[in-house]
Design a protein around this motif. Sequence first.
Motif, short mmCIF file in Angstrom:
data_model
loop_
_atom_site.label_atom_id
_atom_site.label_comp_id
_atom_site.label_asym_id
_atom_site.label_seq_id
_atom_site.Cartn_x
_atom_site.Cartn_y
_atom_site.Cartn_z
N GLU B 102 0.75 -1.18 0.11
CA GLU B 102 -0.10 -0.10 -0.03
C GLU B 102 0.87 1.23 0.01
O GLU B 102 0.34 2.39 -0.61
CB GLU B 102 -1.01 0.08 1.15
CG GLU B 102 -2.23 1.17 1.19
CD GLU B 102 -3.14 0.93 1.94
OE1 GLU B 102 -3.30 -0.05 2.66
OE2 GLU B 102 -3.85 1.88 2.15
N ALA B 103 2.14 1.22 0.50
CA ALA B 103 2.94 2.46 0.72
C ALA B 103 3.39 2.46 -0.89
O ALA B 103 3.42 3.67 -1.32
CB ALA B 103 4.08 2.08 1.41
N LEU B 105 1.54 1.85 -3.57
CA LEU B 105 0.68 2.36 -4.42
C LEU B 105 0.21 3.96 -3.95
O LEU B 105 -0.02 4.56 -4.85
CB LEU B 105 -0.76 1.65 -3.96
CG LEU B 105 -0.68 0.05 -4.11
CD1 LEU B 105 -1.84 -0.47 -3.69
CD2 LEU B 105 -0.47 -0.18 -5.52
N GLU B 106 0.40 4.08 -2.69
CA GLU B 106 0.38 5.65 -2.22
C GLU B 106 1.53 6.48 -3.03
O GLU B 106 1.36 7.61 -3.59
CB GLU B 106 0.43 5.56 -0.90
CG GLU B 106 -0.99 5.36 -0.12
CD GLU B 106 -1.96 6.07 -0.68
OE1 GLU B 106 -2.16 7.31 -0.84
OE2 GLU B 106 -3.11 5.32 -0.88
N SER B 107 2.69 5.86 -2.96
CA SER B 107 3.77 6.72 -3.73
C SER B 107 3.69 6.81 -5.12
O SER B 107 4.18 7.73 -5.60
CB SER B 107 5.11 5.78 -3.16
OG SER B 107 6.03 6.17 -4.45
N ARG B 111 -4.33 5.78 -6.10
CA ARG B 111 -5.67 6.10 -5.45
C ARG B 111 -6.31 7.23 -6.21
O ARG B 111 -7.29 7.71 -6.35
CB ARG B 111 -5.36 6.01 -4.00
CG ARG B 111 -6.91 6.10 -3.49
CD ARG B 111 -6.56 5.62 -1.83
NE ARG B 111 -5.52 6.56 -1.14
CZ ARG B 111 -5.70 7.80 -0.71
NH1 ARG B 111 -6.91 8.29 -0.77
NH2 ARG B 111 -4.72 8.27 -0.17
#
Lengths: 183, 307
Positions: B102-103, B105-107, B111
């Motif tokens: 998830e880190a 994906l956020e980076s 989203r």
Amino acid sequence: MNCARDQLLEPRRRHGAAMPEPAIPVAAALLALEGQKAEVLPSSAEKRRKLGEALLYDRMCPGGGWNCGNPGVYGVIGNPLVIPTSLALLALRAHPQRRENKDSLAWLEQAFSSINGPGSFALARLCLEAYSHKPPAGGATLNDYYARNELLQSIPVVAWMTLAVSDSGKRLSADSGTRAKNQ
Amino acid sequence: MKTMRNRILTPSFQRHNSRVAIRRAANYHQELSSLIYETLVDFALPVKGKTVLLKPNLVGLDPLGVMNTHPALIAASRETFLRLGALRVLVGDGPALDRDTEAILESVRLREYLGSLTDIFVDLNTDDVECVPLPTRASRLKELYLPKTVLGVDLVVSMPKLKTHHWAGATLSLKNMFGVVPGSCYGWPKNVLHWAGIDRAILDINAAVRPDFAIVDGIIGMEGNGPIQGTPKDCGILIFGDDPVAVDATTCRIMGLVPEKIKYVAAAGTLLGHVNTDKIQQVGESIEAVRSPFAVLREFAHLLQAA
């Protein structure tokens, strides 16, 4: 390629393809071992624990922190990551005065503000609390992380989050003081 | 979920010609959906009512957007497959280095482009798995545990970033399939597969998964010490194709590499698709028009085409 870095690394560290990925499995094994009473462990457990600790220190990234366990690939230094660094520091918290622990803790504190994943956030917070360091204020909260993507329904992340909100870091901090005295 | 990817392997010499399209795309801010739609319509992919899995290359934290498949391309591709009638379009990957998917994906701001990822993204590192006997014996592996999501979808689309690779020479749509192999079974960075022989493991994985289509993010690539610590390379292209081997061979030629000298591409050309230009129908831009030689590590200088 960075020649200066190449010279820093021992030959066996240069080729990541032939290396295992020991940081997290070894750290997890050390944490599991410390949870056991001495009488239920085999006589070789202490020797293996020391070997595990030595291996973690050997695979630390130059400058502090851990990644999968490849401090360098083809002479180029690898970057540390939050999850392996947090777990390795938790496993090595009986040695808070060692330079490697201090360097790695400093890296983790510096990296904390740019963490953007719930797993990393929860483990880093646990780790800092276990070393009696207050996690830097501000930024996202555990609730914020849940609201984003519901943690992608990841069981390990949910487990780490649960530990992080249950004062486990503080309990680990108390444990580490006892362990350090016993060694 | 039923297993649908047990298709018979047809040797390359018995295969129809492959089709590869090269399209120019100057940057990630332009309208990519229209370009992708126009291109995919020509391929007439059987996606109506089907479930599609987009498999981007998500390697690690990448605030500059040069290491991972760009989220704008992922979102535009997803929108296009839905427009073409796909019932469901998932996005999935199992990053090799960092456990905090998830880190990553956020980076990469996925989203921001797709909205909440809860029902769209599948972390292939932690998905339920099924043991699949390998149809090939290129490596010493006899079977692979693969994510049920990968095995259950109708169409797998490999979406690599155009990059050099410090172990394999180049990492394109075939190498990208390393990301479907779950970290929960093979660890991080999936060294079991590296030990099995990276070139050979690539063949076994692709023979088992059989990606149906490839879209290469070559708008900004990476040269030198890829796939993580290399240098951004502005190429301004997207490469599409119904045969990942042909896509990789074409992309190598654009990069100034000889595909026949890259072990896994050459070997894939005997069983999984076409490397030979005579067997690749080229549409869109010509290779010559977009050729942009990549800098490579000294160890891979032998892969370069003669100037």
